[in-house]
Design an enzyme around this catalytic site. Structure first.
Site, PDB file in Angstrom:
ATOM      1  N   ILE A  10       0.926  -1.184  -0.040  1.00 16.70           N
ATOM      2  CA  ILE A  10      -0.131  -0.171  -0.205  1.00 16.70           C
ATOM      3  C   ILE A  10       0.748   1.288  -0.053  1.00 16.70           C
ATOM      4  CG2 ILE A  10      -0.177   0.239   2.546  1.00 16.70           C
ATOM      5  CD1 ILE A  10      -3.267   0.824   1.855  1.00 16.70           C
ATOM      6  N   ASN A  23      -3.026   2.096  15.039  1.00 17.46           N
ATOM      7  CA  ASN A  23      -3.708   1.910  16.483  1.00 17.46           C
ATOM      8  C   ASN A  23      -3.998   2.991  16.942  1.00 17.46           C
ATOM      9  OD1 ASN A  23      -1.484   2.987  17.854  1.00 17.46           O
ATOM     10  ND2 ASN A  23      -0.135   1.564  16.986  1.00 17.46           N
ATOM     11  N   ASP A  33       0.470  -0.126   9.659  1.00 18.41           N
ATOM     12  CA  ASP A  33       0.823   0.905  10.310  1.00 18.41           C
ATOM     13  C   ASP A  33       2.194   1.317  10.379  1.00 18.41           C
ATOM     14  OD1 ASP A  33       0.145   3.297  11.833  1.00 18.41           O
ATOM     15  OD2 ASP A  33      -0.009   2.059  13.824  1.00 18.41           O
TER      16      ASP A  33
END
Length: 170
Positions: A10, A23, A33
């Site tokens: 991504i 988170n 993340d």
């Protein structure tokens, strides 16, 4: 809205906004993340720290979304959303639906026309991939938005196959 699938990373997507399965701390972590924070560089973390110091002192609540710069990523924005941890004894699908709707709402506020989503909550948070794919694709498909290009970027073949089955059924 055109929905497409990409097997890959991504952080390499050339879109207006990349959605981060963040988170609650907004300060980086593992999986998607961690990859976004590492590849995007310190500008993302700096803005996340400012958000924590102002509006989100207790962290970003599950199901909500907020945007920061994309730093060194080939996107303009990162839209951070906190997915729910899967529970076999408690239905949290409304929180997962909210992640996608809120991400699209923030995208609309920013004037985003192209967006890349990961499979929110389907990694370390344990959401079963087939169900995560069904919720993600159906929510994005049914949410009114000015986004014209929505892609789901899946890192593994199993994730891609699960999303492909749902998209084929649209």
């Amino acid at each position: 809205m055109k929905i497409s699938l990409v097997r890959g990373d991504i952080t390499e997507q050339r879109v207006d906004a990349i959605v981060n399965a963040a988170n609650a701390s907004l300060l980086g972590g593992g999986g998607v993340d961690g990859a976004i924070h590492r590849r995007g560089g310190p500008a993302i973390l700096d803005e996340c720290r400012k958000l924590r110091a102002s509006s989100y002192g207790g962290g970003l609540p599950t199901g909500q979304a907020v945007a920061t710069t994309a730093g060194e990523l080939p996107a303009r924005w990162v839209i951070h959303t906190v997915g729910p941890v899967y529970s076999p004894s408690q239905d949290r699908s409304d929180q997962l639906i909210s992640c996608y709707r809120e991400s699209l709402r923030v995208a609309d506020e920013l004037g985003v026309t192209s967006i890349a989503f990961p499979a929110v909550s389907a990694g370390i948070y344990g959401w079963p991939m087939d169900d995560a794919a069904r919720i993600a694709v159906n929510t994005v498909n049914s949410t009114s938005s000015s986004v014209s290009d929505a892609r789901f970027v899946l890192f593994t073949e199993d994730a891609y196959a699960a999303f492909e089955r749902v998209v084929a059924a649209l």
